[in-house]
Scaffold this motif. Sequence first.
Motif, short mmCIF file in Angstrom:
data_model
loop_
_atom_site.label_atom_id
_atom_site.label_comp_id
_atom_site.label_asym_id
_atom_site.label_seq_id
_atom_site.Cartn_x
_atom_site.Cartn_y
_atom_site.Cartn_z
N VAL A 189 0.42 8.37 6.62
CA VAL A 189 0.29 7.87 5.24
C VAL A 189 1.04 6.55 5.03
CG1 VAL A 189 0.75 8.38 2.82
CG2 VAL A 189 -0.05 10.19 4.35
N VAL A 190 2.29 6.49 5.46
CA VAL A 190 3.14 5.35 5.13
C VAL A 190 2.73 4.09 5.88
CG1 VAL A 190 5.50 4.46 5.19
CG2 VAL A 190 5.08 6.84 4.54
N VAL A 191 2.37 4.21 7.15
CA VAL A 191 2.03 3.02 7.94
C VAL A 191 0.84 2.26 7.35
CG1 VAL A 191 1.23 2.21 10.19
CG2 VAL A 191 3.08 3.88 10.06
N PRO A 192 -0.31 2.93 7.09
CA PRO A 192 -1.41 2.17 6.48
C PRO A 192 -1.07 1.63 5.10
CG PRO A 192 -1.96 4.51 6.66
CD PRO A 192 -0.72 4.29 7.44
N PHE A 193 -0.28 2.38 4.33
CA PHE A 193 0.12 1.90 3.01
C PHE A 193 0.96 0.63 3.12
CE2 PHE A 193 3.13 2.68 -0.76
CZ PHE A 193 2.34 1.92 -1.61
N LEU A 194 1.87 0.60 4.08
CA LEU A 194 2.70 -0.58 4.30
C LEU A 194 1.85 -1.79 4.69
CD1 LEU A 194 5.57 -1.76 4.50
CD2 LEU A 194 5.61 -1.02 6.90
N VAL A 195 0.89 -1.58 5.58
CA VAL A 195 0.00 -2.68 5.99
C VAL A 195 -0.79 -3.20 4.79
CG1 VAL A 195 -1.98 -3.28 7.41
CG2 VAL A 195 -0.16 -1.86 8.37
N LEU A 196 -1.30 -2.30 3.98
CA LEU A 196 -2.10 -2.71 2.82
C LEU A 196 -1.29 -3.55 1.84
CD1 LEU A 196 -4.23 0.49 2.03
CD2 LEU A 196 -5.05 -1.71 2.89
N GLN A 197 -0.01 -3.29 1.73
CA GLN A 197 0.83 -4.07 0.82
C GLN A 197 0.85 -5.55 1.21
OE1 GLN A 197 4.73 -2.22 0.23
NE2 GLN A 197 3.80 -0.24 0.68
N PHE A 198 0.80 -5.84 2.51
CA PHE A 198 0.87 -7.22 2.97
C PHE A 198 -0.47 -7.93 2.98
CE2 PHE A 198 4.92 -5.65 4.52
CZ PHE A 198 5.76 -6.74 4.34
N VAL A 199 -1.56 -7.17 2.99
CA VAL A 199 -2.88 -7.81 3.07
C VAL A 199 -3.64 -7.71 1.75
CG1 VAL A 199 -3.02 -7.33 5.53
CG2 VAL A 199 -4.06 -5.72 3.92
N SER A 200 -3.01 -7.17 0.70
CA SER A 200 -3.72 -6.95 -0.56
C SER A 200 -3.20 -7.82 -1.70
CB SER A 200 -3.64 -5.47 -0.96
OG SER A 200 -4.22 -4.64 0.02
N GLY A 201 -2.39 -8.83 -1.38
CA GLY A 201 -1.91 -9.73 -2.43
C GLY A 201 -0.70 -9.22 -3.17
N VAL A 202 0.02 -8.24 -2.63
CA VAL A 202 1.23 -7.75 -3.28
C VAL A 202 2.42 -8.64 -2.94
CG1 VAL A 202 2.88 -5.83 -3.42
CG2 VAL A 202 0.42 -5.37 -3.34
N PHE A 203 2.64 -8.91 -1.66
CA PHE A 203 3.74 -9.74 -1.21
C PHE A 203 3.30 -11.15 -0.84
CE2 PHE A 203 5.44 -5.49 0.46
CZ PHE A 203 6.09 -5.22 -0.73
N VAL A 204 2.10 -11.27 -0.30
CA VAL A 204 1.58 -12.55 0.17
C VAL A 204 0.42 -12.98 -0.73
CG1 VAL A 204 0.57 -13.79 2.13
CG2 VAL A 204 2.20 -11.92 2.53
N PRO A 205 0.41 -14.22 -1.23
CA PRO A 205 -0.70 -14.67 -2.08
C PRO A 205 -2.05 -14.51 -1.36
CG PRO A 205 1.09 -16.26 -2.12
CD PRO A 205 1.43 -15.26 -1.05
N VAL A 206 -3.06 -14.10 -2.10
CA VAL A 206 -4.37 -13.88 -1.48
C VAL A 206 -4.94 -15.18 -0.92
CG1 VAL A 206 -4.97 -11.82 -2.79
CG2 VAL A 206 -5.41 -14.07 -3.78
N THR A 207 -4.56 -16.32 -1.51
CA THR A 207 -5.07 -17.59 -1.01
C THR A 207 -4.49 -17.95 0.36
OG1 THR A 207 -3.34 -18.68 -2.30
CG2 THR A 207 -5.54 -18.53 -3.29
#
Length: 279
Positions: A189-207
Amino acid sequence: MSTGTAATGGTAPARLPGVLRLGLSRGWLEIRAFAREWEGIVFTFALPSLILILFAVVFDGMFDTAMPAVDYYLPGLVAMGLMSVSFQNLGTEIAIERDHGGLRRLRGTPMPPGAYFAGKTVLVAFLALGQLVLMLGVGALFFDARLPSDPASWATVAWVFVLGTIACSLLGVATSSLARSAQAASAVVVVPFLVLQFVSGVFVPVTALPDWVLYVASLFPLLWMAQGMRAAFYPDVMAAFEPSGAWDLHMVALALGAWCVVGLVLTLLTFRWKTRKDG
Protein backbone atom coordinates in the motif's frame (compact mmCIF):
# COMPACT_ATOMS: atom_id res chain seq x y z
CA MET A 1 -57.36 -21.90 18.10
CA SER A 2 -53.91 -20.75 19.13
CA THR A 3 -51.23 -19.48 16.81
CA GLY A 4 -48.07 -21.42 15.97
CA THR A 5 -46.06 -19.34 18.41
CA ALA A 6 -48.55 -19.86 21.22
CA ALA A 7 -48.84 -23.57 20.45
CA THR A 8 -45.14 -24.08 20.96
CA GLY A 9 -45.13 -21.92 24.04
CA GLY A 10 -42.35 -19.78 22.56
CA THR A 11 -41.99 -16.15 21.73
CA ALA A 12 -41.16 -14.49 18.45
CA PRO A 13 -37.39 -14.05 18.05
CA ALA A 14 -36.09 -10.54 18.58
CA ARG A 15 -35.59 -8.70 15.34
CA LEU A 16 -31.95 -7.91 14.62
CA PRO A 17 -31.00 -4.24 14.14
CA GLY A 18 -30.82 -3.02 10.55
CA VAL A 19 -27.64 -2.69 8.52
CA LEU A 20 -27.56 1.10 8.94
CA ARG A 21 -27.85 0.95 12.72
CA LEU A 22 -25.27 -1.80 12.96
CA GLY A 23 -23.00 0.10 10.58
CA LEU A 24 -23.18 3.26 12.70
CA SER A 25 -22.42 1.25 15.82
CA ARG A 26 -19.57 -0.46 14.04
CA GLY A 27 -18.30 2.93 12.87
CA TRP A 28 -18.27 4.28 16.41
CA LEU A 29 -16.35 1.19 17.50
CA GLU A 30 -13.85 1.74 14.67
CA ILE A 31 -13.34 5.37 15.70
CA ARG A 32 -12.76 4.45 19.34
CA ALA A 33 -10.32 1.71 18.36
CA PHE A 34 -8.45 4.16 16.13
CA ALA A 35 -8.35 6.79 18.90
CA ARG A 36 -6.72 4.33 21.32
CA GLU A 37 -3.64 4.03 19.06
CA TRP A 38 -1.93 7.39 19.52
CA GLU A 39 0.86 6.45 17.10
CA GLY A 40 -1.71 5.97 14.34
CA ILE A 41 -3.35 9.29 15.17
CA VAL A 42 -0.05 11.16 15.00
CA PHE A 43 1.08 9.46 11.78
CA THR A 44 -2.30 9.81 10.05
CA PHE A 45 -3.06 13.40 10.95
CA ALA A 46 0.30 15.00 11.66
CA LEU A 47 2.34 13.97 8.63
CA PRO A 48 0.56 16.04 5.92
CA SER A 49 0.39 19.07 8.24
CA LEU A 50 4.05 18.66 9.18
CA ILE A 51 5.01 18.55 5.50
CA LEU A 52 2.93 21.68 4.90
CA ILE A 53 4.72 23.49 7.74
CA LEU A 54 8.15 22.45 6.47
CA PHE A 55 7.40 23.46 2.88
CA ALA A 56 5.88 26.77 3.99
CA VAL A 57 9.00 27.62 6.01
CA VAL A 58 11.77 26.16 3.86
CA PHE A 59 10.50 26.80 0.32
CA ASP A 60 8.82 30.19 0.75
CA GLY A 61 10.35 32.54 -1.82
CA MET A 62 12.80 29.91 -3.02
CA PHE A 63 11.02 29.21 -6.32
CA ASP A 64 9.32 31.52 -8.79
CA THR A 65 5.77 30.27 -8.16
CA ALA A 66 4.15 33.74 -8.07
CA MET A 67 2.54 32.81 -4.73
CA PRO A 68 3.61 31.91 -1.18
CA ALA A 69 4.80 28.34 -0.71
CA VAL A 70 1.96 27.53 1.69
CA ASP A 71 -0.63 28.54 -0.94
CA TYR A 72 1.19 26.60 -3.62
CA TYR A 73 1.46 23.30 -1.76
CA LEU A 74 -1.75 23.35 0.30
CA PRO A 75 -4.16 21.93 -2.36
CA GLY A 76 -1.90 19.01 -3.27
CA LEU A 77 -1.24 18.17 0.37
CA VAL A 78 -4.96 18.26 1.11
CA ALA A 79 -5.46 15.70 -1.66
CA MET A 80 -2.57 13.63 -0.30
CA GLY A 81 -4.04 13.73 3.21
CA LEU A 82 -7.41 12.52 1.96
CA MET A 83 -5.82 9.61 0.12
CA SER A 84 -3.79 8.80 3.22
CA VAL A 85 -6.83 8.38 5.50
CA SER A 86 -8.76 6.42 2.88
CA PHE A 87 -6.53 4.38 0.57
CA GLN A 88 -3.55 3.90 2.89
CA ASN A 89 -5.54 3.49 6.09
CA LEU A 90 -8.03 0.95 4.70
CA GLY A 91 -5.47 -0.89 2.61
CA THR A 92 -3.24 -1.62 5.58
CA GLU A 93 -5.83 -2.02 8.34
CA ILE A 94 -8.07 -4.44 6.45
CA ALA A 95 -5.07 -6.54 5.43
CA ILE A 96 -3.98 -6.71 9.08
CA GLU A 97 -7.50 -7.61 10.24
CA ARG A 98 -7.66 -10.35 7.63
CA ASP A 99 -4.26 -11.79 8.52
CA HIS A 100 -5.04 -11.81 12.25
CA GLY A 101 -8.34 -13.61 11.68
CA GLY A 102 -10.56 -10.68 12.61
CA LEU A 103 -12.47 -10.68 9.33
CA ARG A 104 -13.04 -14.43 9.49
CA ARG A 105 -14.49 -14.13 12.98
CA LEU A 106 -16.73 -11.23 11.97
CA ARG A 107 -18.02 -13.21 8.99
CA GLY A 108 -19.06 -15.97 11.40
CA THR A 109 -21.29 -13.62 13.41
CA PRO A 110 -24.88 -12.59 12.55
CA MET A 111 -23.61 -9.13 11.57
CA PRO A 112 -24.43 -8.45 7.87
CA PRO A 113 -21.34 -7.86 5.70
CA GLY A 114 -22.76 -4.47 4.75
CA ALA A 115 -22.50 -3.32 8.37
CA TYR A 116 -18.74 -3.92 8.34
CA PHE A 117 -18.27 -1.76 5.26
CA ALA A 118 -20.66 0.86 6.63
CA GLY A 119 -18.50 1.03 9.73
CA LYS A 120 -15.39 1.56 7.63
CA THR A 121 -17.26 4.28 5.74
CA VAL A 122 -18.04 6.09 9.00
CA LEU A 123 -14.39 5.82 10.06
CA VAL A 124 -13.05 7.16 6.76
CA ALA A 125 -15.58 10.01 6.72
CA PHE A 126 -14.52 10.98 10.25
CA LEU A 127 -10.81 10.83 9.40
CA ALA A 128 -11.16 12.61 6.06
CA LEU A 129 -13.17 15.49 7.52
CA GLY A 130 -10.75 15.80 10.42
CA GLN A 131 -7.79 15.78 8.04
CA LEU A 132 -9.34 18.50 5.87
CA VAL A 133 -10.17 20.74 8.84
CA LEU A 134 -6.69 20.28 10.32
CA MET A 135 -4.90 21.10 7.07
CA LEU A 136 -6.98 24.20 6.41
CA GLY A 137 -6.63 25.30 10.03
CA VAL A 138 -2.84 24.94 10.06
CA GLY A 139 -2.51 26.77 6.74
CA ALA A 140 -4.87 29.62 7.63
CA LEU A 141 -4.00 30.16 11.30
CA PHE A 142 -0.21 29.85 11.13
CA PHE A 143 0.62 30.99 7.60
CA ASP A 144 -2.41 33.03 6.50
CA ALA A 145 -2.95 30.64 3.58
CA ARG A 146 -5.29 31.58 0.78
CA LEU A 147 -8.52 29.59 1.11
CA PRO A 148 -11.40 29.35 -1.39
CA SER A 149 -13.20 32.68 -1.40
CA ASP A 150 -16.56 31.98 -3.05
CA PRO A 151 -19.34 29.38 -2.83
CA ALA A 152 -18.45 27.82 -6.20
CA SER A 153 -14.89 27.13 -5.04
CA TRP A 154 -16.10 25.60 -1.78
CA ALA A 155 -18.54 23.47 -3.77
CA THR A 156 -15.57 22.23 -5.83
CA VAL A 157 -13.74 21.33 -2.61
CA ALA A 158 -16.85 19.45 -1.45
CA TRP A 159 -17.41 17.27 -4.51
CA VAL A 160 -13.70 16.57 -5.02
CA PHE A 161 -13.55 15.63 -1.33
CA VAL A 162 -16.50 13.23 -1.64
CA LEU A 163 -15.62 11.60 -4.98
CA GLY A 164 -11.90 11.41 -4.21
CA THR A 165 -12.40 9.89 -0.77
CA ILE A 166 -14.86 7.30 -2.07
CA ALA A 167 -12.60 6.36 -4.98
CA CYS A 168 -9.50 6.04 -2.78
CA SER A 169 -11.40 4.10 -0.11
CA LEU A 170 -12.64 1.51 -2.60
CA LEU A 171 -9.18 1.27 -4.12
CA GLY A 172 -7.74 0.72 -0.65
CA VAL A 173 -10.22 -2.06 0.14
CA ALA A 174 -9.39 -3.78 -3.15
CA THR A 175 -5.63 -3.34 -2.66
CA SER A 176 -5.82 -4.91 0.80
CA SER A 177 -6.47 -8.27 -0.87
CA LEU A 178 -3.08 -8.12 -2.62
CA ALA A 179 -1.17 -8.34 0.66
CA ARG A 180 -0.34 -11.94 1.54
CA SER A 181 0.27 -11.04 5.19
CA ALA A 182 0.06 -8.19 7.66
CA GLN A 183 3.79 -7.60 7.25
CA ALA A 184 3.44 -7.20 3.48
CA ALA A 185 0.53 -4.75 3.75
CA SER A 186 2.70 -1.67 4.24
CA ALA A 187 4.83 -2.41 1.17
CA VAL A 188 1.80 -3.20 -0.99
CA VAL A 189 0.00 0.00 0.00
CA VAL A 190 2.58 2.58 1.08
CA VAL A 191 5.09 2.18 -1.77
CA PRO A 192 2.65 2.91 -4.63
CA PHE A 193 1.09 5.72 -2.59
CA LEU A 194 4.51 7.30 -2.10
CA VAL A 195 5.29 7.07 -5.82
CA LEU A 196 1.93 8.63 -6.72
CA GLN A 197 2.67 11.63 -4.49
CA PHE A 198 5.70 12.52 -6.63
CA VAL A 199 4.08 11.97 -10.02
CA SER A 200 0.65 13.50 -9.31
CA GLY A 201 1.55 17.15 -8.76
CA VAL A 202 1.66 17.03 -4.95
CA PHE A 203 5.38 17.74 -4.46
CA VAL A 204 6.54 18.35 -8.04
CA PRO A 205 4.73 20.79 -10.39
CA VAL A 206 2.87 18.95 -13.14
CA THR A 207 4.56 21.15 -15.74
CA ALA A 208 7.95 19.75 -14.67
CA LEU A 209 6.91 16.13 -15.17
CA PRO A 210 7.51 14.23 -18.44
CA ASP A 211 4.42 13.55 -20.53
CA TRP A 212 4.62 9.78 -20.04
CA VAL A 213 4.77 10.23 -16.25
CA LEU A 214 1.65 12.40 -16.35
CA TYR A 215 -0.07 9.81 -18.49
CA VAL A 216 0.65 7.06 -15.96
CA ALA A 217 -0.36 9.30 -13.04
CA SER A 218 -3.64 10.18 -14.78
CA LEU A 219 -4.66 6.54 -14.48
CA PHE A 220 -5.00 6.99 -10.70
CA PRO A 221 -7.20 9.25 -8.55
CA LEU A 222 -4.56 11.36 -6.76
CA LEU A 223 -3.58 13.44 -9.79
CA TRP A 224 -7.22 14.38 -10.40
CA MET A 225 -7.87 15.09 -6.72
CA ALA A 226 -4.87 17.45 -6.61
CA GLN A 227 -5.99 19.16 -9.83
CA GLY A 228 -9.52 19.65 -8.51
CA MET A 229 -8.22 21.10 -5.25
CA ARG A 230 -5.92 23.47 -7.13
CA ALA A 231 -8.91 24.70 -9.11
CA ALA A 232 -10.66 25.54 -5.85
CA PHE A 233 -7.68 27.10 -4.03
CA TYR A 234 -5.62 28.78 -6.76
CA PRO A 235 -6.49 32.04 -8.54
CA ASP A 236 -7.84 31.54 -12.05
CA VAL A 237 -4.62 32.73 -13.71
CA MET A 238 -2.81 29.67 -12.35
CA ALA A 239 -4.82 27.44 -14.68
CA ALA A 240 -2.32 28.39 -17.39
CA PHE A 241 0.26 26.20 -15.62
CA GLU A 242 -1.85 23.07 -15.95
CA PRO A 243 -0.89 20.66 -18.78
CA SER A 244 -3.95 21.67 -20.84
CA GLY A 245 -3.93 25.31 -19.76
CA ALA A 246 -7.28 24.90 -17.96
CA TRP A 247 -8.67 23.30 -14.80
CA ASP A 248 -10.75 20.78 -16.76
CA LEU A 249 -13.09 20.13 -13.84
CA HIS A 250 -15.34 18.02 -16.06
CA MET A 251 -12.42 15.65 -16.58
CA VAL A 252 -11.70 15.64 -12.85
CA ALA A 253 -15.30 14.66 -12.11
CA LEU A 254 -15.30 12.03 -14.87
CA ALA A 255 -12.02 10.47 -13.73
CA LEU A 256 -12.97 10.36 -10.04
CA GLY A 257 -16.46 9.08 -10.85
CA ALA A 258 -14.97 6.36 -13.04
CA TRP A 259 -12.64 5.34 -10.23
CA CYS A 260 -15.61 5.05 -7.87
CA VAL A 261 -17.16 2.55 -10.29
CA VAL A 262 -13.88 0.73 -10.99
CA GLY A 263 -13.04 0.60 -7.30
CA LEU A 264 -16.44 -0.87 -6.45
CA VAL A 265 -16.08 -3.55 -9.13
CA LEU A 266 -12.55 -4.42 -7.97
CA THR A 267 -13.72 -4.62 -4.37
CA LEU A 268 -16.59 -6.94 -5.24
CA LEU A 269 -14.29 -9.17 -7.29
CA THR A 270 -11.30 -9.32 -4.98
CA PHE A 271 -12.43 -8.86 -1.37
CA ARG A 272 -11.78 -11.88 0.84
CA TRP A 273 -12.78 -12.54 4.43
CA LYS A 274 -10.01 -15.10 4.87
CA THR A 275 -6.35 -15.29 3.94
CA ARG A 276 -5.21 -17.57 1.13
CA LYS A 277 -3.72 -20.01 3.64
CA ASP A 278 -7.16 -20.36 5.27
CA GLY A 279 -8.67 -21.49 1.98
